[in-house]
Scaffold this active site. Structure first.
Site, short mmCIF file in Angstrom:
data_model
loop_
_atom_site.label_atom_id
_atom_site.label_comp_id
_atom_site.label_asym_id
_atom_site.label_seq_id
_atom_site.Cartn_x
_atom_site.Cartn_y
_atom_site.Cartn_z
CB VAL A 145 -76.60 50.21 13.19
CG1 VAL A 145 -76.78 49.68 11.78
CG2 VAL A 145 -75.17 49.98 13.66
CB SER A 147 -68.33 37.16 17.74
OG SER A 147 -67.05 36.45 17.88
CE1 TYR A 192 -66.54 42.07 16.98
CE2 TYR A 192 -65.98 39.95 17.83
CZ TYR A 192 -66.46 40.49 16.77
OH TYR A 192 -67.12 39.88 15.86
CE LYS A 227 -70.24 41.19 17.24
NZ LYS A 227 -71.31 41.21 16.12
#
Length: 243
Positions: free
Chosen positions: A58, A136, A149, A153
């Protein structure tokens, strides 16, 4: 009669976790599936009716573009896109290398952009479609040792809102799901101490399961259930975030 009868759904990160759970539910509801992942989806999932598998990185634009064209060649359209591919590990910010940061951003944010970029043009041409991005709850509230992260997100939520405003007038509804902690291979990169502390602070007292998140994706993908959701971030998160 299933809620997605006759629909064609592309799902990234479909080999495990939330992506696989969504794929199973969508198949049960009548959708034809195009499963995008670097790993091979389970035999059980591949044998569910009209299913094609595509080895997709991806983070690579050509890999994503080529796979989308394969789906269009086979089915003539894409009705639903679910971007669920992601990676996660725990790194203190002062120990984080630029390479670690860039890899997480590449998978967790660039991957969402690329999938939407190459699918949306076909949806716009058809005048209809649903894009569902898996974010998230940490993208809303932040998290210790998870700056890479969290940033990715949070970016997914921002991208979702921007695309929703641009594409809704063209018939394409874009929304996000921000799950709380869920028992999937994704959390293998987190320490036992982190998991124990997080479980203790959740009002529900436990992590979720992938099959408890999948119905939210079905709601957003279906009609009339998802018809009024535009640029929203839904939170099946065990009470971790209460907007």
């Amino acid at each position: 009669m299933g809620q997605l009868d006759g629909q064609v759904a592309v799902i990234t990160g479909a080999a495990s976790g939330i992506g696989a759970a969504i794929a199973r539910l969508f198949s049960a509801e009548g959708a034809a599936l195009a499963l995008f992942d670097l790993a091979e989806p389970s035999d059980e999932l591949q044998q569910r009716g009209d299913v094609s598998t595509h080895r997709v990185d991806v983070t690579d634009a050509e890999s994503v573009r080529r796979a989308v064209e394969e789906v269009i060649e086979r089915h003539g359209r894409v009705d639903v896109l679910v971007s669920a591919a992601g990676i996660l590990d725990e790194v203190p910010f002062l120990e984080m290398s630029p390479e670690r940061w860039e890899k997480t951003i590449a998978v967790d944010l660039r991957g969402v952009f690329l999938a939407a970029r190459y699918v949306a043009e076909h949806m716009v041409e058809a005048g209809a479609g649903r894009i569902i991005n898996i974010s998230s709850q940490l993208g809303i509230k932040g998290g210790v040792n998870l700056a890479h992260y969290v940033s990715a997100k949070a970016g997914v939520i921002g991208l979702t809102k921007a695309l929703a405003q641009e594409l809704a007038p063209k018939g394409v509804l874009v929304n996000a799901i921000a799950p709380g902690p869920v028992y999937t291979p994704l959390i293998d990169g987190l320490s036992d101490d982190w998991k124990s502390a997080k479980s203790a602070e959740l009002p529900l007292g436990r992590f979720g399961r992938p099959e408890e998140v999948a119905p939210t994706a079905l709601l957003l993908a279906s009609s009339p259930g998802g018809d009024l959701y535009v640029g929203q971030t839904l939170g099946p998160n065990s009470g971790d975030v209460m907007p």
